[in-house]
Design an enzyme around this catalytic site. Structure first.
Site, PDB file in Angstrom:
ATOM      1  N   SER A 207      17.587  99.095 -63.780  1.00 51.22           N
ATOM      2  CA  SER A 207      16.620  98.496 -64.609  1.00 51.22           C
ATOM      3  C   SER A 207      16.634  98.805 -65.943  1.00 51.22           C
ATOM      4  CB  SER A 207      15.261  99.239 -64.217  1.00 51.22           C
ATOM      5  OG  SER A 207      13.970  98.643 -64.823  1.00 51.22           O
ATOM      6  N   THR A 208      15.893  99.852 -66.731  1.00 47.59           N
ATOM      7  CA  THR A 208      16.101  99.883 -68.188  1.00 47.59           C
ATOM      8  C   THR A 208      17.800 100.490 -68.496  1.00 47.59           C
ATOM      9  OG1 THR A 208      13.939 100.580 -68.378  1.00 47.59           O
ATOM     10  CG2 THR A 208      15.171 101.101 -70.090  1.00 47.59           C
ATOM     11  N   HIS A 235      16.171  94.762 -62.820  1.00 48.60           N
ATOM     12  CA  HIS A 235      14.884  94.178 -63.114  1.00 48.60           C
ATOM     13  C   HIS A 235      14.852  93.357 -64.483  1.00 48.60           C
ATOM     14  CE1 HIS A 235      12.963  97.981 -61.218  1.00 48.60           C
ATOM     15  NE2 HIS A 235      13.350  97.183 -60.367  1.00 48.60           N
ATOM     16  N   MET A 328      13.759 102.926 -65.201  1.00 47.79           N
ATOM     17  CA  MET A 328      12.431 103.344 -65.190  1.00 47.79           C
ATOM     18  C   MET A 328      11.831 103.457 -63.592  1.00 47.79           C
ATOM     19  SD  MET A 328      10.056 102.247 -68.491  1.00 47.79           S
ATOM     20  CE  MET A 328      10.071 100.601 -68.141  1.00 47.79           C
ATOM     21  N   ASP A 331      11.847 102.460 -58.192  1.00 50.36           N
ATOM     22  CA  ASP A 331      12.372 101.732 -57.421  1.00 50.36           C
ATOM     23  C   ASP A 331      13.722 102.129 -56.694  1.00 50.36           C
ATOM     24  OD1 ASP A 331      12.403  99.272 -55.856  1.00 50.36           O
ATOM     25  OD2 ASP A 331      12.958  98.190 -57.700  1.00 50.36           O
TER      26      ASP A 331
END
Length: 389
Positions: A207-208, A235, A328, A331
């Site tokens: 993600s991030t 993401h 973040m 998940d």
């Protein structure tokens, strides 16, 4: 015109309890005002500068000690991509979030900005009405600014840069300012045994900070060195995942593309979950087939890592290697537990090399990993395990 805080104080060392200091850069005064209001309604943030183009942002950074910048791409005088290296030259630890509307051009610019040192991106609604009424945008904005502000403070213990203002516009109660790290941990992590069998598939969740991590990991794995397919859930919104696949192909030489519904999975290829779709795998005879769906978001995300991992564990059993990279939230944790329960393997990026140690921290501290590694070592681990006979 630069937004100046209403009060000032001499530069002093910054406490972890202080609100995160943010600069908003956008050529629309309306958009700047809406983003500022969204942030300052939360007591953990202070917008110390608000400016209309990249040149003004560079000038403002000389006067204000900023931790996170929300940087628009398309602006007069100096655009965001031009301003980015100038901002990072002044402060290499600055956390920059690129803000852009969902066009192919802006998605490509955002991905190039991530390669050039931006920490993350946020898709910007196309009108101020959508921004002001969009709770999803506000939730994502606050989450990313908070996570990157915390990342900035972890990497920097030096206090503010000399001669700049660290004043805030409103006093903030200490108890309400900054949350504790999501996965605090001291001492050695509990690791599972290293597997003895090579996997038949490699699954990656991120993600991030994920695009940069993916470029690093996949760029270090030579085309043809693996027989396994690689499935990725990053993401990202629609359009961005299309461009992400193109960038991965360019950087790594791999054949990378968004997964297509009904597509038979083949070895030595990379499949990326398209934005706004969960990508899962089903078995059809002797084939493994990609399925895309719009089931409800999981962990506030669609695509989400967890449904991909559950389906991969069901399709391949113990012959699964899962890699959880920077991001973040958590998940990948529940899906990783399913992978391990089926006899598969999970590894994670370590805290020091992660932009945000949320997703990898969740699986690492849950005790389901066989290794927790610095980013440069992830590709070598994959190669060693995947090449076993």
């Amino acid at each position: 015109m630069v937004f100046e805080p209403s009060t000032s104080r001499p530069a002093t060392s910054v406490s972890s309890a202080d609100p995160f200091r943010v600069m908003v850069v956008d050529d629309s005064a309306v958009v700047r005002g809406l983003i500022t209001r969204m942030l300052e309604e939360d007591t953990g943030f202070s917008v110390v500068a608000s400016v209309g183009n990249g040149q003004m942002a560079v000038s403002a950074l000389d006067r204000h000690d900023v931790e996170v910048v929300i940087l628009d791409i398309e602006m007069p005088v100096m655009d965001g991509l031009t301003a980015l290296p100038k901002l990072l030259k002044i402060d290499p630890e600055l956390q920059v979030i690129m803000a852009s509307t969902l066009t192919l051009k802006n998605a490509d610019v955002s991905l190039r900005a991530l390669e050039a040192g931006a920490a993350d991106y946020i898709p910007k609604p196309t009108s101020s009405r959508e921004i002001s009424g969009g709770q999803d945008f506000k939730h994502e904005l606050i989450g990313k600014v908070r996570a990157l502000g915390m990342a900035r403070r972890r990497m920097s213990r030096r206090g503010p840069r000399p001669g700049v203002s660290v004043s805030t516009s409103t006093p903030v109660p200490a108890a309400a300012r900054v949350p504790a790290p999501l996965y605090p941990h001291s001492g050695p992590l509990t690791l599972r045994p290293v597997p003895t069998e090579a996997p038949d598939v490699i699954a990656i969740g991120s993600s991030t900070g994920g695009p940069q991590a993916l470029f690093s990991v996949l760029g270090a794995i030579k085309v043809g060195s693996l027989r396994q397919p690689i499935l990725i859930t990053q993401h990202m919104p629609p359009t961005f995942t299309t461009i992400l696949a193109e960038h991965i192909s360019r950087i790594s030489g791999w054949a990378a593309a968004e997964g297509k519904d009904g597509e038979i999975i083949q070895g030595n290829r990379i499949y990326i979950a398209p934005g706004d779709f969960h990508m899962v795998v089903e078995t059809r005879g002797t084939d493994k087939v990609i399925r895309l769906n719009k089931n409800p978001p999981e962990n506030f995300c669609r695509p989400s890592v967890d449904p991909m991992l559950r389906s991969i564990a069901s399709a391949w059993g113990r012959r699964v290697l899962t890699v959880i990279l920077t991001g973040m939230g958590s998940d990948g944790l529940k899906g990783g537990q399913v992978v391990v329960g089926a006899g598969g393997t999970v590894i994670a990026q370590d805290e020091a090399s992660s932009v945000v140690w949320g997703m990898p921290g969740a699986v690492a501290t849950a005790g389901i990993c066989s290794a927790v590694l610095p980013l440069p070592e992830v590709s070598q681990y994959i190669l060693r395990l995947a090449s076993r006979r």
